[in-house]
Scaffold this active site. Structure first.
Site, short mmCIF file in Angstrom:
data_model
loop_
_atom_site.label_atom_id
_atom_site.label_comp_id
_atom_site.label_asym_id
_atom_site.label_seq_id
_atom_site.Cartn_x
_atom_site.Cartn_y
_atom_site.Cartn_z
N LYS A 50 23.40 29.33 46.47
CA LYS A 50 22.53 30.52 46.45
C LYS A 50 21.07 30.14 46.61
O LYS A 50 20.28 30.89 47.19
CB LYS A 50 22.72 31.32 45.16
CG LYS A 50 24.15 31.76 44.91
CD LYS A 50 24.71 32.46 46.12
CE LYS A 50 26.19 32.76 46.08
NZ LYS A 50 27.05 32.11 45.15
N TYR A 267 40.43 36.41 41.64
CA TYR A 267 39.08 35.84 41.54
C TYR A 267 38.77 35.43 40.09
O TYR A 267 39.08 36.17 39.16
CB TYR A 267 38.06 36.89 42.00
CG TYR A 267 36.63 36.49 41.72
CD1 TYR A 267 36.01 35.48 42.46
CD2 TYR A 267 35.91 37.08 40.69
CE1 TYR A 267 34.72 35.09 42.19
CE2 TYR A 267 34.61 36.70 40.42
CZ TYR A 267 34.02 35.71 41.16
OH TYR A 267 32.74 35.31 40.89
N TYR A 293 35.39 28.54 41.87
CA TYR A 293 35.13 28.36 43.31
C TYR A 293 35.57 27.00 43.83
O TYR A 293 36.52 26.88 44.59
CB TYR A 293 33.63 28.53 43.60
CG TYR A 293 33.06 29.87 43.23
CD1 TYR A 293 33.22 30.96 44.07
CD2 TYR A 293 32.34 30.05 42.05
CE1 TYR A 293 32.67 32.19 43.75
CE2 TYR A 293 31.79 31.28 41.72
CZ TYR A 293 31.95 32.34 42.57
OH TYR A 293 31.43 33.56 42.24
N1 PLP Z 1 30.94 28.26 45.33
C1 PLP Z 1 30.11 28.62 44.34
C2 PLP Z 1 29.79 27.62 43.28
C3 PLP Z 1 29.57 29.92 44.29
O1 PLP Z 1 28.74 30.27 43.30
C4 PLP Z 1 29.93 30.84 45.30
C5 PLP Z 1 29.43 32.23 45.21
O2 PLP Z 1 30.07 33.22 45.45
C6 PLP Z 1 30.79 30.41 46.33
C7 PLP Z 1 31.27 29.12 46.31
C8 PLP Z 1 31.19 31.28 47.47
O3 PLP Z 1 30.13 31.39 48.36
P1 PLP Z 1 29.88 32.76 49.16
O4 PLP Z 1 29.71 33.82 48.13
O5 PLP Z 1 28.70 32.52 50.00
O6 PLP Z 1 31.14 33.01 49.94
#
Ligand code: PLP
Length: 334
Positions: A50, A267, A293
């Site tokens: 981010k 999720y 994630y």
């Molecule tokens: N990995 C982490 C640590 C994240 O905070 C996020 C956020 O959603 C993601 C992956 C996924 O990225 P994106 O939201 O750009 O698909």
């Protein structure tokens, strides 16, 4: 070149590190595995994907004379922590709506990890009980009205900064930066594996790869548990971002690949496959991933390399997008 014309704040240390993972590579017995470490990309509250996106988004907020960044996420959102961090580092205020996106509330879930960091940085953290949806949000209307009544100038940043017109530019940068690192190292990553949820990290990398035209394969690993929506969102963001950078270009069919096998069905909650991947990375390489994630995308990488779905002659780059602060909120899983 068009990319350079967009105003940009500097929140990163510089290029994020590219690293070999020799013990993981030997263990998997297939493609050579490397990582690019967005989790080490910045000194702002542990960085992560981010912060790279917000270099463009916050520059736009400053141009518009905003004084308060407003955004949204789950209770343990990395994104709202990063918004609060970039606000603090720029002298802005941050209001973050932290919703009940994950049906999980072990003790301290709303007190430790990311949300603790946001509070420490002076963020105005507002918990509410809404689940995940993209419809109108009463809490958002209240926050924006309140800020206007106080004479503040709010700037809205959607979840993950993804449905923001500039949200994917940071990850187009990522590909430009990577190409320079490859030249210096004398190698080329033919395959990139990246986690995908709100979609602009994945979409930005896809656009970067299309514009450089070297034929890299980008494999997104869904961690949203709603891969149909995620794939649609990644495709839309990629199209819009490509149009912003090169109106003559079009997104090739099949440019957006999203593997649906590793999201654990939901999720925000890990399954055994997620946790096994997290343990493997940690125990072979001290490579720390989170259960929401990167543990899921690491499970994807491990499977793709071990099963030889990625050719053993490939050099594959795993994009580590950050997220470790949430680990503390998930201690009961380990
Ligand atoms: N990995 C982490 C640590 C994240 O905070 C996020 C956020 O959603 C993601 C992956 C996924 O990225 P994106 O939201 O750009 O698909």
């Amino acid at each position: 070149d068009k990319l350079r014309t967009f105003p940009k704040e500097r929140f990163l240390f510089g290029p994020s590190p590219v690293q070999r993972l020799p013990r993981l590579t030997a263990h998997l017995g297939g493609a050579q595995v490397w990582a690019k470490r967005e989790d080490c990309n910045s000194g702002l509250a542990f960085g992560g994907n981010k912060v790279r996106k917000l270099e463009y988004v916050v520059a736009d907020a400053l141009l518009q004379d905003a004084d308060t960044l407003v955004s949204i996420g789950g209770v343990q959102s990395n994104h709202t922590r990063a918004v609060t961090a970039c606000a603090a580092a720029t002298g802005l205020k941050a209001v973050t709506l932290q919703e009940a996106w994950v049906p999980y509330s072990p003790p301290l879930y709303d007190k430790t990890g990311n949300i603790l960091l946001s509070r420490l940085m002076g963020g105005d953290v507002r918990l509410n009980s809404e689940g995940f949806h993209i419809g109108p949000k009463a809490s958002l209307d209240v926050a924006i009205r309140e800020l206007h009544e106080k004479g503040a100038k709010p700037y809205w940043i959607p979840a993950g900064a993804s449905l923001h017109p500039l949200g994917a530019l940071g990850f187009v940068d990522f590909v430009v930066e990577l190409a320079e690192q490859e030249t210096a190292l004398g190698l080329f990553f033919d395959t990139i594996v990246v986690c995908s949820v709100t979609g602009s990290s994945h979409a930005g990398i896809v656009v970067g790869a299309v514009l450089e035209g070297k034929g890299r394969k980008i494999i997104g690993i869904d961690a949203s548990g709603k891969p149909k929506n995620t794939k649609e969102q990644v495709t839309n963001i990629a199209r819009n971002t490509l149009a912003l950078l090169d109106p003559a270009a079009s997104l090739p069919e099949n440019a957006v690949v999203l593997d649906e096998r590793f999201h654990a069905g939901i999720y925000g909650i890990p399954d055994e496959q997620t946790k096994a991947a997290m343990r493997l990375g940690a125990q072979l390489e001290a490579f720390i991933t989170d259960p929401v994630y990167e543990g899921k995308s690491l499970a994807g990488l491990i499977h793709l390399v071990q099963s030889r779905e990625i050719s053993p002659t490939s050099k594959v780059l795993y994009v580590h997008l950050g997220g470790q602060p949430a680990l503390n909120a998930y201690s009961d899983q380990f």
